[in-house]
Every structure is written in C-alpha cells, then in structure tokens.
Design a protein around this motif. Structure first.
Motif, short mmCIF file in Angstrom:
data_model
loop_
_atom_site.label_atom_id
_atom_site.label_comp_id
_atom_site.label_asym_id
_atom_site.label_seq_id
_atom_site.Cartn_x
_atom_site.Cartn_y
_atom_site.Cartn_z
N ILE A 1 -18.43 -4.03 1.33
CA ILE A 1 -17.74 -4.25 2.61
C ILE A 1 -18.11 -5.60 3.19
O ILE A 1 -17.26 -6.32 3.75
CB ILE A 1 -18.07 -3.10 3.59
CG1 ILE A 1 -17.43 -1.80 3.10
CG2 ILE A 1 -17.57 -3.44 5.00
CD1 ILE A 1 -17.82 -0.58 3.90
N ALA B 1 -16.09 -8.18 1.45
CA ALA B 1 -14.70 -8.14 1.92
C ALA B 1 -14.58 -8.81 3.29
O ALA B 1 -13.61 -9.54 3.55
CB ALA B 1 -14.22 -6.69 2.00
N LEU B 2 -15.55 -8.59 4.16
CA LEU B 2 -15.53 -9.22 5.48
C LEU B 2 -15.66 -10.74 5.38
O LEU B 2 -14.95 -11.47 6.07
CB LEU B 2 -16.66 -8.65 6.34
CG LEU B 2 -16.40 -7.31 7.02
CD1 LEU B 2 -17.71 -6.71 7.53
CD2 LEU B 2 -15.40 -7.46 8.16
N MET C 1 -19.80 5.28 5.12
CA MET C 1 -20.27 3.90 5.30
C MET C 1 -21.77 3.78 5.04
O MET C 1 -22.49 3.05 5.73
CB MET C 1 -19.94 3.42 6.71
CG MET C 1 -18.47 3.29 7.02
SD MET C 1 -17.77 1.72 6.48
CE MET C 1 -18.55 0.58 7.63
N CYS D 1 -10.21 -1.28 10.68
CA CYS D 1 -10.58 -2.69 10.86
C CYS D 1 -9.99 -3.22 12.18
O CYS D 1 -8.88 -2.84 12.56
CB CYS D 1 -10.06 -3.53 9.70
SG CYS D 1 -10.68 -2.99 8.10
N ARG E 1 -22.13 1.33 -0.12
CA ARG E 1 -20.86 0.63 0.08
C ARG E 1 -21.00 -0.66 0.86
O ARG E 1 -20.05 -1.46 0.92
CB ARG E 1 -19.87 1.53 0.84
CG ARG E 1 -19.32 2.69 0.06
CD ARG E 1 -18.16 3.30 0.83
NE ARG E 1 -17.02 2.38 0.90
CZ ARG E 1 -16.09 2.43 1.85
NH1 ARG E 1 -16.18 3.30 2.83
NH2 ARG E 1 -15.08 1.58 1.83
N ARG E 2 -22.11 -0.88 1.48
CA ARG E 2 -22.19 -1.96 2.47
C ARG E 2 -22.11 -3.36 1.86
O ARG E 2 -21.56 -4.26 2.49
CB ARG E 2 -23.47 -1.81 3.31
CG ARG E 2 -23.41 -0.60 4.23
CD ARG E 2 -24.69 -0.37 5.00
NE ARG E 2 -24.66 0.95 5.64
CZ ARG E 2 -25.71 1.52 6.21
NH1 ARG E 2 -26.90 0.89 6.21
NH2 ARG E 2 -25.60 2.71 6.76
N GLU F 1 -10.99 1.48 5.41
CA GLU F 1 -11.58 1.91 6.68
C GLU F 1 -10.84 1.25 7.84
O GLU F 1 -9.92 0.46 7.63
CB GLU F 1 -13.08 1.56 6.73
CG GLU F 1 -13.94 2.24 5.68
CD GLU F 1 -14.05 3.75 5.85
OE1 GLU F 1 -13.57 4.29 6.88
OE2 GLU F 1 -14.59 4.42 4.94
N VAL G 1 -15.30 -3.79 10.35
CA VAL G 1 -14.93 -2.60 9.58
C VAL G 1 -15.81 -1.47 10.09
O VAL G 1 -17.03 -1.62 10.19
CB VAL G 1 -15.18 -2.81 8.07
CG1 VAL G 1 -14.89 -1.53 7.30
CG2 VAL G 1 -14.33 -3.95 7.54
N ARG H 1 -8.38 -3.11 1.50
CA ARG H 1 -9.49 -3.31 0.56
C ARG H 1 -10.66 -2.38 0.85
O ARG H 1 -11.29 -1.85 -0.08
CB ARG H 1 -9.94 -4.77 0.63
CG ARG H 1 -11.08 -5.14 -0.30
CD ARG H 1 -11.31 -6.64 -0.27
NE ARG H 1 -12.49 -7.04 -1.02
CZ ARG H 1 -12.90 -8.30 -1.15
NH1 ARG H 1 -12.20 -9.29 -0.59
NH2 ARG H 1 -13.99 -8.59 -1.85
N THR H 2 -10.97 -2.15 2.13
CA THR H 2 -12.14 -1.35 2.49
C THR H 2 -11.80 0.13 2.69
O THR H 2 -12.70 0.98 2.68
CB THR H 2 -12.77 -1.87 3.79
OG1 THR H 2 -11.81 -1.79 4.87
CG2 THR H 2 -13.23 -3.31 3.62
#
Length: 296
Positions: free
Chosen positions: A252, A255-256, A244, A112, A248-249, A110, A237, A107-108
């Motif tokens: 993210i 998502a977290l 980053m 993880c 985008r934060r 990046e 992430v 999803r991100t």
C-alpha cells in the motif's frame, strides 16, 4: 517509379522528423511555467536558432505557444490543457485528479481520499471506494480532519517544519475532537515521535487513531513534479484493521508513493482546469522571413 518512391520516402522522413521536433519543443516548454527565450530553447533542443524560430512560428500560429511581450520568453498557452480536458470530459472523467484517485482505489481495493492544503488546514475534496467485498469503510466527506489523529494529518504535519506542526496542533488542542480512536496522540512528545517516524518511513500510519477498528496510511503530494514544489495535499488509503495489517502495508505504501508522483505530474493541469486566466498572455505573430511585432 523508383525516383518517385525515393522522393516519397524522403518526404515522409522529413515530416516525421518535423513532428518529433515539434513534440520535443512542447515537452521542453511544458517544464518552463515562466517561459524560455529563443536562444536557450535552441540550445536545449540542439537545433539551429532559425529552425527553432520556424517551429515556434508554426506553434504560435496554431495557438499552442505565445510570446511574452515584455520578456520575449516563449511559453505554452492553455490550448494543450484544453484539449486534454476535452478528451477527459468525453471519457466521463472531468476531474484529472480523480483519475489518479480511482487508480489508487483499484490497486489497493480500499477506500481512498484526496485532501488539499487550505491555509493551515486540510480539506477533503474527492474519494474513491476500492473495496468490492466484505467490510467497506466509508466515512463522511464532510467530517473535520483531525490533524494529530489521522494518517492524512500526520503526513502533512511531517512535511512542515516541526515548530510549525507543533504550533498548529497545540493551537487546536489534543482534545479538539470526539472522533478519535484509542491510540490517538495525546501530547506533544507523542506527536513529535510520530512525525519523526513518518518522515523516516515517508508514509504516515494511523492504527486505530482516527477511529476504532480502522487503519489508514497517507502521503503528501506536491503541486508539480519538481522536488522543491510546495506540498499541495495528501492521498490516503484506509480500511478495516482486519485487512490493513502489516503484511499489506508495504504494498500500500508503494501504491501511495506511485500515486503521489502521478498526482504531482497532473496537478498543474488540474489547477489550470479550475482557473480562468485573469489576463491573456500577449502574443507576437512570428514569421520565418519577417519579424512582425504586434502591440501589447
């Protein structure tokens, strides 16, 4: 023929209702790690005690439910977990927690990682690389987690009483590691400010604190879905600061948070996967017509 058709439809309806009741019972028992007595279970399911007893008898006979000999409470056995993990093994996913981590990485897009609480420390146990192009942040898993200089560490520290968080960091010292970026926290006042901000946001943020040129975000997850369940670990992430940035934060962070909820749901199953019960729960063989007790 019409009578046969009606009887067949009635039988199918009864079967579906019985399956639905059984599934609801399994769901109700899944939320009771210490078991639940017959009367309370009957009330929660809005079923007569006799019908509840018959369902329990069937599920016990099939090995999905057991009754504690001392308290009389009914609880799930590990059979459901065994079936779930058998399915995961066949899918090539032996670790239930890795599913959540892989989904977060996808999803991100990046890097993880999953860390677990061990005494007064955090330990990395799993990772997933989501970056498919460009710069790839891929630090070693064996590195120490510097609590005050990482998003992972700050997420966990912010979940503790402030006095405990400060004590743990001060005991190690702010110069405890060479692996720190230019913005790493260097004193108690800075740490207290960062932890307050982390609690307010609900997500820890480290901008070039752990390493130069990197940004990381992290949240804690609990050992179960209950709001008061203990913190079991963290999800993070991380990636190059060029990807980053602030735009985008928010995505993210969302998502977290979603991943933390998923991990809390699945974590009890993962713990059971890794543990062998020291002593099997005593069972009673149930029968709708006759109540026969077996010796413990």
């Amino acid at each position: 023929m019409e009578l046969i058709s009606k009887n067949k439809n009635r039988d199918e309806t009864v079967t579906i209702a019985a399956v639905e009741r059984a599934l609801k019972m399994l769901e109700a028992l899944a939320g009771e790690p210490d078991g639940i007595d017959l009367g309370l279970l009957s009330t929660r399911l809005d079923l007569p005690v006799s019908a509840t007893h018959r369902l329990l008898a069937t599920l016990t006979e099939r090995g999905f439910v057991s009754q504690d000999a001392a308290s009389g409470a009914y609880g799930l056995t590990l059979k459901l977990a065994q079936l779930a993990f058998r399915d995961l093994d066949l899918r090539g996913l032996p670790d239930a927690g890795q599913i959540v981590l892989d989904a977060l990485a996808h999803r991100t897009r990046e890097y993880c990682r999953l860390a677990v609480v061990e005494d007064e420390d955090l330990v990395w146990i799993a990772r997933a690389q989501g970056a498919t192009a460009g710069l790839r942040y891929d630090p070693p898993m064996g590195a120490e987690i510097v609590l005050h200089a990482t998003a992972t560490g700050k997420a966990w520290l912010a979940s503790l009483p402030e006095a405990d968080a400060l004590r743990i960091v001060c005991a190690r010292g702010f110069e405890a590691s060479e692996r720190a970026g230019p913005n790493a926290i260097s004193d108690v006042d800075m740490l207290r400010t960062h932890l307050t901000e982390t609690r307010r946001r609900g997500v820890a943020l480290a901008v070039e604190e752990g390493e130069i040129g990197t940004v990381a975000m992290a949240v804690v997850f609990r050992a179960g879905p209950a709001a008061d369940a203990p913190v079991a670990g963290t999800l993070s992430v991380a990636g190059p600061s060029s990807r980053m940035g602030e735009p985008r934060r928010d995505a993210i962070a969302l998502a977290l948070r979603d991943a933390a909820c998923d991990m809390a749901e699945i974590w009890p199953l993962r713990r059971r996967q890794m543990q062998v019960p020291a002593k099997p729960v005593a069972r009673r063989q149930l029968d709708a017509a006759h109540s026969v007790e077996t010796s413990p």
